[in-house]
Design a protein around this motif. Structure first.
Motif, PDB file in Angstrom:
ATOM      1  N   ALA A 124       0.840  -1.214   0.000  1.00 60.49           N
ATOM      2  CA  ALA A 124       0.000   0.000   0.000  1.00 60.49           C
ATOM      3  C   ALA A 124       0.873   1.261   0.000  1.00 60.49           C
ATOM      4  O   ALA A 124       0.367   2.370  -0.066  1.00 60.49           O
ATOM      5  N   GLY A 125       2.192   1.072   0.105  1.00 56.38           N
ATOM      6  CA  GLY A 125       3.102   2.229   0.091  1.00 56.38           C
ATOM      7  C   GLY A 125       3.570   2.640   1.478  1.00 56.38           C
ATOM      8  O   GLY A 125       4.203   3.677   1.641  1.00 56.38           O
ATOM      9  N   GLY A 126       3.236   1.856   2.491  1.00 54.13           N
ATOM     10  CA  GLY A 126       3.637   2.199   3.866  1.00 54.13           C
ATOM     11  C   GLY A 126       2.609   3.123   4.502  1.00 54.13           C
ATOM     12  O   GLY A 126       1.796   3.743   3.808  1.00 54.13           O
ATOM     13  N   ILE A 127       2.645   3.185   5.810  1.00 57.54           N
ATOM     14  CA  ILE A 127       1.645   3.975   6.552  1.00 57.54           C
ATOM     15  C   ILE A 127       2.079   5.438   6.623  1.00 57.54           C
ATOM     16  O   ILE A 127       3.196   5.751   7.014  1.00 57.54           O
ATOM     17  N   ASP A 128       1.184   6.328   6.202  1.00 60.38           N
ATOM     18  CA  ASP A 128       1.489   7.768   6.253  1.00 60.38           C
ATOM     19  C   ASP A 128       1.369   8.294   7.674  1.00 60.38           C
ATOM     20  O   ASP A 128       2.202   9.071   8.130  1.00 60.38           O
ATOM     21  N   LEU A 129       0.291   7.905   8.334  1.00 59.38           N
ATOM     22  CA  LEU A 129       0.045   8.433   9.681  1.00 59.38           C
ATOM     23  C   LEU A 129      -0.492   7.301  10.548  1.00 59.38           C
ATOM     24  O   LEU A 129      -1.500   6.684  10.200  1.00 59.38           O
ATOM     25  N   GLN A 130       0.211   6.999  11.609  1.00 60.99           N
ATOM     26  CA  GLN A 130      -0.204   5.923  12.514  1.00 60.99           C
ATOM     27  C   GLN A 130      -0.746   6.534  13.803  1.00 60.99           C
ATOM     28  O   GLN A 130      -0.030   7.228  14.532  1.00 60.99           O
ATOM     29  N   LEU A 131      -2.013   6.271  14.054  1.00 62.86           N
ATOM     30  CA  LEU A 131      -2.637   6.703  15.301  1.00 62.86           C
ATOM     31  C   LEU A 131      -2.318   5.675  16.389  1.00 62.86           C
ATOM     32  O   LEU A 131      -2.371   4.468  16.139  1.00 62.86           O
ATOM     33  N   LEU A 132      -2.024   6.149  17.581  1.00 70.98           N
ATOM     34  CA  LEU A 132      -1.630   5.252  18.671  1.00 70.98           C
ATOM     35  C   LEU A 132      -2.273   5.665  19.983  1.00 70.98           C
ATOM     36  O   LEU A 132      -2.400   6.862  20.267  1.00 70.98           O
ATOM     37  N   GLY A 133      -2.636   4.668  20.804  1.00 73.58           N
ATOM     38  CA  GLY A 133      -2.935   4.922  22.207  1.00 73.58           C
ATOM     39  C   GLY A 133      -1.727   4.449  23.003  1.00 73.58           C
ATOM     40  O   GLY A 133      -0.751   3.952  22.440  1.00 73.58           O
ATOM     41  N   LEU A 134      -1.798   4.605  24.305  1.00 73.17           N
ATOM     42  CA  LEU A 134      -0.704   4.138  25.169  1.00 73.17           C
ATOM     43  C   LEU A 134      -1.323   3.302  26.279  1.00 73.17           C
ATOM     44  O   LEU A 134      -2.261   3.747  26.944  1.00 73.17           O
ATOM     45  N   GLY A 135      -0.808   2.089  26.468  1.00 73.24           N
ATOM     46  CA  GLY A 135      -1.314   1.272  27.575  1.00 73.24           C
ATOM     47  C   GLY A 135      -0.840   1.839  28.904  1.00 73.24           C
ATOM     48  O   GLY A 135       0.191   2.535  28.957  1.00 73.24           O
ATOM     49  N   SER A 136      -1.571   1.543  29.962  1.00 75.76           N
ATOM     50  CA  SER A 136      -1.111   2.032  31.274  1.00 75.76           C
ATOM     51  C   SER A 136       0.214   1.357  31.642  1.00 75.76           C
ATOM     52  O   SER A 136       0.955   1.848  32.485  1.00 75.76           O
ATOM     53  N   ASP A 137       0.552   0.243  30.975  1.00 71.88           N
ATOM     54  CA  ASP A 137       1.866  -0.385  31.188  1.00 71.88           C
ATOM     55  C   ASP A 137       2.890   0.065  30.142  1.00 71.88           C
ATOM     56  O   ASP A 137       3.972  -0.505  30.049  1.00 71.88           O
ATOM     57  N   GLY A 138       2.536   1.054  29.342  1.00 69.89           N
ATOM     58  CA  GLY A 138       3.469   1.622  28.366  1.00 69.89           C
ATOM     59  C   GLY A 138       3.405   0.968  26.998  1.00 69.89           C
ATOM     60  O   GLY A 138       4.189   1.313  26.116  1.00 69.89           O
ATOM     61  N   HIS A 139       2.452   0.035  26.794  1.00 73.27           N
ATOM     62  CA  HIS A 139       2.441  -0.649  25.494  1.00 73.27           C
ATOM     63  C   HIS A 139       1.967   0.252  24.360  1.00 73.27           C
ATOM     64  O   HIS A 139       1.230   1.206  24.562  1.00 73.27           O
ATOM     65  N   LEU A 140       2.423  -0.091  23.158  1.00 74.14           N
ATOM     66  CA  LEU A 140       1.973   0.528  21.897  1.00 74.14           C
ATOM     67  C   LEU A 140       1.371  -0.586  21.063  1.00 74.14           C
ATOM     68  O   LEU A 140       2.012  -1.629  20.896  1.00 74.14           O
ATOM     69  N   GLY A 141       0.188  -0.361  20.482  1.00 70.78           N
ATOM     70  CA  GLY A 141      -0.508  -1.502  19.896  1.00 70.78           C
ATOM     71  C   GLY A 141      -0.682  -2.485  21.046  1.00 70.78           C
ATOM     72  O   GLY A 141      -1.022  -2.090  22.170  1.00 70.78           O
ATOM     73  N   PHE A 142      -0.401  -3.754  20.802  1.00 70.19           N
ATOM     74  CA  PHE A 142      -0.367  -4.708  21.923  1.00 70.19           C
ATOM     75  C   PHE A 142       1.067  -5.181  22.141  1.00 70.19           C
ATOM     76  O   PHE A 142       1.300  -6.320  22.519  1.00 70.19           O
ATOM     77  N   ASN A 143       2.016  -4.304  21.873  1.00 71.94           N
ATOM     78  CA  ASN A 143       3.417  -4.626  22.147  1.00 71.94           C
ATOM     79  C   ASN A 143       3.673  -4.359  23.623  1.00 71.94           C
ATOM     80  O   ASN A 143       3.900  -3.209  24.041  1.00 71.94           O
ATOM     81  N   GLU A 144       3.618  -5.423  24.389  1.00 79.72           N
ATOM     82  CA  GLU A 144       3.765  -5.298  25.838  1.00 79.72           C
ATOM     83  C   GLU A 144       5.228  -5.050  26.217  1.00 79.72           C
ATOM     84  O   GLU A 144       6.122  -5.261  25.390  1.00 79.72           O
TER      85      GLU A 144
END
Ligand code: PGA
Length: 261
Positions: free
Chosen positions: A123-143
């Motif tokens: 698809a050409g790579g992601i232009d803009l990635q929206l992220l939340g932050l886990g209370s344990d510091g995770h991004l996505g589900f990267n614990e």
């Protein structure tokens, strides 16, 4: 990293909505990375309103969601497929073939993850990635402990994340242990990262991610290496930051040529 502190989550979400709207107007064929959870809900309502009221056109946009629970069917009420349909997709005009979410029921998970990575590349790579932050510091589900170079793969949730997400399920036991998530390498390959964090429960993770050392123990801290990362916070989420006053000053005193919102 640009840290933008707003009085409340509604104002923070408005800035995020304007950034996404600008991205889509400037490049109608944008590739957006999307997130789920409580954090982006107000933002998604605003995007739906911009689509309805201002004709913001998402018809050529391609999306890739960060993650999905392994073992949940798309129509399970706690699945992220269901979340996205209810909270965003049914309000916009993105053709279904252009929306991507990891398949929680994939039979061959490694092959599915590889195909997800390939689809992002094609698809050409992601232009803009929206992220939340886990209370344990995770991004996505990267614990915590996730490889900083990781790609889309299966991960095991921490007990803290399972507790944080308990409210979406009918019992604590029902919260899956396993998920499919974009990796930290996948996320930071995006041309822009836009992290939102609201509320007191995120204050400590925000402090570690923004002002702590870069470490796999706090996956959010990896954004410190990203060339174009914006972190939008409300006052509560910013309450443990040492340099909050500096970030506020910087944002309020940007030279006109640098203002991109
Ligand atoms: P939340 O989750 O938006 O529901 O707080 C964020 C996350 O876990 O990444």
């Amino acid at each position: 990293m640009e840290v933008i502190i707003q009085s409340d989550s509604e104002k923070g979400s408005e800035i995020a909505a304007r950034l996404i709207a600008r991205q889509v107007r400037e490049k109608p064929r944008s590739v957006l990375g999307l997130a789920t959870g409580g954090t982006p809900l107000a933002l998604y309502r605003l995007l739906a309103r911009m689509h309805r009221g201002e004709g913001l056109d998402f018809g050529s946009v391609t999306t890739f969601n960060l993650d999905e629970y392994a073992g949940l069917a798309a129509d399970h009420p706690a699945s992220y497929h269901h979340f996205m349909e209810q909270n965003l997709f049914k309000h916009l005009d993105i053709p279904p073939a252009q929306r991507h979410i990891p398949d929680g029921l994939a039979k061959d998970i490694p092959a599915h993850c590889e195909a997800y990575e390939k689809a992002i590349r094609e698809a050409g790579g992601i232009d803009l990635q929206l992220l939340g932050l886990g209370s344990d510091g995770h991004l996505g589900f990267n614990e915590p402990g996730s490889s900083l170079a990781s790609r889309t793969r299966i991960k095991t949730l921490t007990e803290r994340t399972r507790r944080d997400n308990r409210h979406n399920f009918s019992s604590a036991e029902e919260v899956p242990h396993h998920v499919i998530t974009m990796g930290l390498g996948t996320i930071t390959d995006s041309r822009m990262c836009l992290l939102l964090a609201f509320g007191k429960a995120k204050a400590h993770a925000v402090r570690l991610a923004v002002e702590g050392p870069v470490t796999a123990s706090v996956p959010g801290s990896l954004l410190q290496f990203h060339q174009r990362a914006k972190v939008i916070l409300d006052e509560e989420a910013a309450s443990e930051l040492e340099r909050a006053g500096y970030y506020r000053w910087v944002y309020q005193n940007k030279p006109p040529w640098q203002i991109d919102l």
